[in-house]
Design an enzyme around this catalytic site. Structure first.
Site, PDB file in Angstrom:
ATOM      1  N   HIS A   7       0.641  -1.304  -0.019  1.00  0.00           N
ATOM      2  CA  HIS A   7       0.155  -0.070   0.120  1.00  0.00           C
ATOM      3  C   HIS A   7       0.820   1.446   0.051  1.00  0.00           C
ATOM      4  O   HIS A   7       2.164   1.238   0.402  1.00  0.00           O
ATOM      5  CB  HIS A   7      -1.129  -0.002   1.187  1.00  0.00           C
ATOM      6  N   HIS A  79       4.146   7.154   3.514  1.00  0.00           N
ATOM      7  CA  HIS A  79       5.013   6.128   3.479  1.00  0.00           C
ATOM      8  C   HIS A  79       4.489   5.003   2.455  1.00  0.00           C
ATOM      9  O   HIS A  79       3.398   5.143   2.096  1.00  0.00           O
ATOM     10  CB  HIS A  79       5.312   5.285   4.718  1.00  0.00           C
ATOM     11  N   GLU A 130       7.789   1.145   5.130  1.00  0.00           N
ATOM     12  CA  GLU A 130       7.166  -0.121   5.667  1.00  0.00           C
ATOM     13  C   GLU A 130       7.310  -1.432   5.096  1.00  0.00           C
ATOM     14  O   GLU A 130       7.014  -1.556   3.999  1.00  0.00           O
ATOM     15  CB  GLU A 130       5.762   0.201   6.259  1.00  0.00           C
TER      16      GLU A 130
END
Length: 134
Positions: A7, A79, A130
């Site tokens: 994502h 992010h 991440e």
């Protein structure tokens, strides 16, 4: 080691307005907001055919997203999240390469209920990254 893009997270100052934009204007499938107290955020996921967009909104004044929005009042990309098969092996490899793992330096459980860790943006070409175990 690195897998699919899981994502892209966007910090938003007005969560309801962002939900309406994606749901009504763009016709996207939008999840219900979920409080993530361990991460200090409220998350909403927008499902796309090839990935997801994660809307982030602060949960409390000490939220890292609140600090991000202080510097970026209109919001913006916070992010990117990539999938990895083994979070501990990825952590060990990245540390061996001299990259910094943020927080306490150990994986935490993320919004999808899977182990995640974050890499320092100064080590990742200016982008907070991440990693999420699949």
């Amino acid at each position: 080691m690195i897998g699919r893009l899981n994502h892209v997270a966007i910090a938003v100052p007005d969560l309801e307005a962002a939900i309406a934009l994606y749901r009504d204007a763009l016709g996207a499938e939008v999840s219900a907001p979920v409080d993530q107290p361990d991460h200090g955020v409220v998350t909403v996921f927008i499902t796309l055919p090839n990935t997801k967009i994660e809307l982030l909104h602060p949960l409390g004044e000490e939220s890292p997203v609140a600090k991000f929005l202080e510097r970026n009042p209109a919001g913006g990309i916070h992010h990117v999240c990539y999938e990895v098969a083994d979070i501990k092996a990825a952590q060990d490899r990245l540390r061996a390469e001299g990259l910094r793992v943020l927080g306490e330096g150990e994986p935490k459980i993320g919004a999808h209920g899977k182990p995640v860790l974050f890499l320092h943006p100064k080590d990742m070409a200016g982008t907070l990254v991440e990693l999420e175990e699949i």
